[in-house]
Design a protein around this motif. Structure first.
Motif, PDB file in Angstrom:
ATOM      1  N   TYR A  12       0.841  -1.195   0.000  1.00 49.95           N
ATOM      2  CA  TYR A  12       0.000   0.000   0.000  1.00 49.95           C
ATOM      3  C   TYR A  12       0.876   1.245   0.000  1.00 49.95           C
ATOM      4  O   TYR A  12       1.868   1.320   0.737  1.00 49.95           O
ATOM      5  CB  TYR A  12      -0.946  -0.010   1.196  1.00 49.95           C
ATOM      6  CG  TYR A  12      -1.938  -1.145   1.119  1.00 49.95           C
ATOM      7  CD1 TYR A  12      -3.059  -1.053   0.304  1.00 49.95           C
ATOM      8  CD2 TYR A  12      -1.729  -2.319   1.823  1.00 49.95           C
ATOM      9  CE1 TYR A  12      -3.961  -2.107   0.200  1.00 49.95           C
ATOM     10  CE2 TYR A  12      -2.621  -3.390   1.731  1.00 49.95           C
ATOM     11  CZ  TYR A  12      -3.728  -3.266   0.923  1.00 49.95           C
ATOM     12  OH  TYR A  12      -4.620  -4.315   0.815  1.00 49.95           O
ATOM     13  N   VAL A  13       0.509   2.189  -0.846  1.00 50.12           N
ATOM     14  CA  VAL A  13       1.260   3.433  -1.029  1.00 50.12           C
ATOM     15  C   VAL A  13       0.404   4.579  -0.504  1.00 50.12           C
ATOM     16  O   VAL A  13      -0.713   4.800  -0.990  1.00 50.12           O
ATOM     17  CB  VAL A  13       1.602   3.667  -2.509  1.00 50.12           C
ATOM     18  CG1 VAL A  13       2.431   4.938  -2.668  1.00 50.12           C
ATOM     19  CG2 VAL A  13       2.312   2.460  -3.111  1.00 50.12           C
ATOM     20  N   ILE A  14       0.909   5.283   0.489  1.00 53.81           N
ATOM     21  CA  ILE A  14       0.272   6.506   0.958  1.00 53.81           C
ATOM     22  C   ILE A  14       1.081   7.666   0.395  1.00 53.81           C
ATOM     23  O   ILE A  14       2.267   7.803   0.694  1.00 53.81           O
ATOM     24  CB  ILE A  14       0.244   6.566   2.500  1.00 53.81           C
ATOM     25  CG1 ILE A  14      -0.454   5.331   3.067  1.00 53.81           C
ATOM     26  CG2 ILE A  14      -0.468   7.837   2.972  1.00 53.81           C
ATOM     27  CD1 ILE A  14      -0.354   5.228   4.586  1.00 53.81           C
ATOM     28  N   ARG A  15       0.445   8.492  -0.425  1.00 54.59           N
ATOM     29  CA  ARG A  15       1.149   9.515  -1.195  1.00 54.59           C
ATOM     30  C   ARG A  15       0.869  10.906  -0.658  1.00 54.59           C
ATOM     31  O   ARG A  15      -0.262  11.223  -0.276  1.00 54.59           O
ATOM     32  CB  ARG A  15       0.712   9.433  -2.660  1.00 54.59           C
ATOM     33  CG  ARG A  15       1.379  10.439  -3.587  1.00 54.59           C
ATOM     34  CD  ARG A  15       0.808  10.345  -4.987  1.00 54.59           C
ATOM     35  NE  ARG A  15      -0.598  10.783  -5.027  1.00 54.59           N
ATOM     36  CZ  ARG A  15      -1.334  10.809  -6.140  1.00 54.59           C
ATOM     37  NH1 ARG A  15      -0.828  10.399  -7.291  1.00 54.59           N
ATOM     38  NH2 ARG A  15      -2.588  11.240  -6.100  1.00 54.59           N
ATOM     39  N   ASP A  16       1.908  11.722  -0.635  1.00 57.16           N
ATOM     40  CA  ASP A  16       1.749  13.155  -0.394  1.00 57.16           C
ATOM     41  C   ASP A  16       2.644  13.880  -1.391  1.00 57.16           C
ATOM     42  O   ASP A  16       3.872  13.866  -1.258  1.00 57.16           O
ATOM     43  CB  ASP A  16       2.128  13.529   1.038  1.00 57.16           C
ATOM     44  CG  ASP A  16       1.874  15.006   1.314  1.00 57.16           C
ATOM     45  OD1 ASP A  16       0.749  15.479   1.053  1.00 57.16           O
ATOM     46  OD2 ASP A  16       2.814  15.688   1.767  1.00 57.16           O
ATOM     47  N   ARG A  17       2.025  14.428  -2.408  1.00 56.57           N
ATOM     48  CA  ARG A  17       2.745  15.052  -3.524  1.00 56.57           C
ATOM     49  C   ARG A  17       3.731  14.040  -4.125  1.00 56.57           C
ATOM     50  O   ARG A  17       3.301  13.007  -4.604  1.00 56.57           O
ATOM     51  CB  ARG A  17       3.411  16.349  -3.069  1.00 56.57           C
ATOM     52  CG  ARG A  17       2.362  17.456  -2.799  1.00 56.57           C
ATOM     53  CD  ARG A  17       2.958  18.687  -2.186  1.00 56.57           C
ATOM     54  NE  ARG A  17       3.394  18.462  -0.815  1.00 56.57           N
ATOM     55  CZ  ARG A  17       3.841  19.408  -0.014  1.00 56.57           C
ATOM     56  NH1 ARG A  17       3.946  20.662  -0.465  1.00 56.57           N
ATOM     57  NH2 ARG A  17       4.194  19.135   1.225  1.00 56.57           N
ATOM     58  N   ASP A  18       5.048  14.286  -4.057  1.00 56.95           N
ATOM     59  CA  ASP A  18       5.975  13.348  -4.696  1.00 56.95           C
ATOM     60  C   ASP A  18       6.634  12.413  -3.687  1.00 56.95           C
ATOM     61  O   ASP A  18       7.586  11.699  -4.030  1.00 56.95           O
ATOM     62  CB  ASP A  18       7.055  14.108  -5.467  1.00 56.95           C
ATOM     63  CG  ASP A  18       7.984  14.915  -4.564  1.00 56.95           C
ATOM     64  OD1 ASP A  18       7.586  15.206  -3.411  1.00 56.95           O
ATOM     65  OD2 ASP A  18       9.105  15.247  -5.003  1.00 56.95           O
TER      66      ASP A  18
END
Length: 237
Positions: A12-18
């Motif tokens: 699972y990938v939790i993204r914040d901008r880059d």
């Protein structure tokens, strides 16, 4: 801003901008595809438990510059895996029963930059993940709770699969027929059922929707399994 990549397990990938935090890593192939969702760097990888399919790509993290965290209760399994893969085991060795190991640590050591205990919190870019001990399928397994835009999510490792089913029976076989792992898993399921969860995000298979309903059904199955497993013996009497 939560994505999933599937290989040897769900990542699972939790993204914040880059930037991103990963929950588990699988074989590491997710690192080759993060640019497709605009992620340029992984800052942390949080492991739910030590099983090899969760972390076999960890050598790739050395070049990625990511920090690593996981359950403090399983630190030795991450950092000293060879101690749990002996050719000649004894009953006194940790995580063995009648000469066989019931843990599946990684091939190479994985150093933890941070070890989580239950009720710890991990804060990243304004997001807070609560750390909850969820033993059963693994002796020190952990779930991470995230308050998202659509409610509370639990990254739950191998606690439950969609359809209120167990991932593997043999990972709960801690004491050669006396159901210690099953009882631990039942307590975990009880704890998760009491939470106001919108979804469980397991390490394998699809997202578990209607988690309270599924956890209640799973609890009933585990209770029956324990009764059948013990064959009438009162191991706690």
């Amino acid at each position: 801003n939560v994505f999933v990549w599937s290989d040897t397990c769900n990542v699972y990938v939790i993204r914040d901008r880059d930037a991103a935090v990963l929950i588990d890593l699988g074989d590491g192939s997710v690192l080759d595809h993060l640019s497709e969702i605009g992620v340029g760097r992984v800052e942390w990888v949080l492991f739910t438990h030590h099983h090899r399919e969760q972390c076999q790509g960890a050598l790739r993290l050395r070049s990625a510059g990511a920090k690593v965290a996981g359950p403090e209760a399983e630190r030795a399994l991450f950092e000293s895996p060879a101690e749990f893969r002996k050719m000649e085991v004894t009953l006194g060795d940790n995580y063995t029963i009648h000469g066989a190991s019931y843990v599946r640590p990684p091939i190479q050591p994985i150093g933890l930059d941070r070890g989580f205990k239950t009720n710890d919190t991990f804060t990243w870019h304004g997001r807070e993940l609560a750390c909850l001990e969820t033993r059963g399928n693994s002796p020190g397994g952990m779930s991470y709770l995230l308050q998202g835009d659509n409610g509370r999510l639990a990254f739950s490792g191998d606690v439950i699969l969609d359809g209120a089913t167990m991932h593997t029976w043999f990972d709960t076989e801690w004491d050669y027929g006396f159901a210690a792992g099953i009882r631990a898993l039942r307590q975990t399921v009880t704890n998760l059922t009491a939470l106001d969860l919108n979804a469980l995000l397991p390490a394998h298979g699809p997202v578990v929707l209607q988690p309270k309903h599924q956890l209640e059904a799973y609890q009933r199955k585990l209770e029956r399994l324990e009764r059948l497993y013990l064959r009438g013996y009162d191991v706690e009497g």
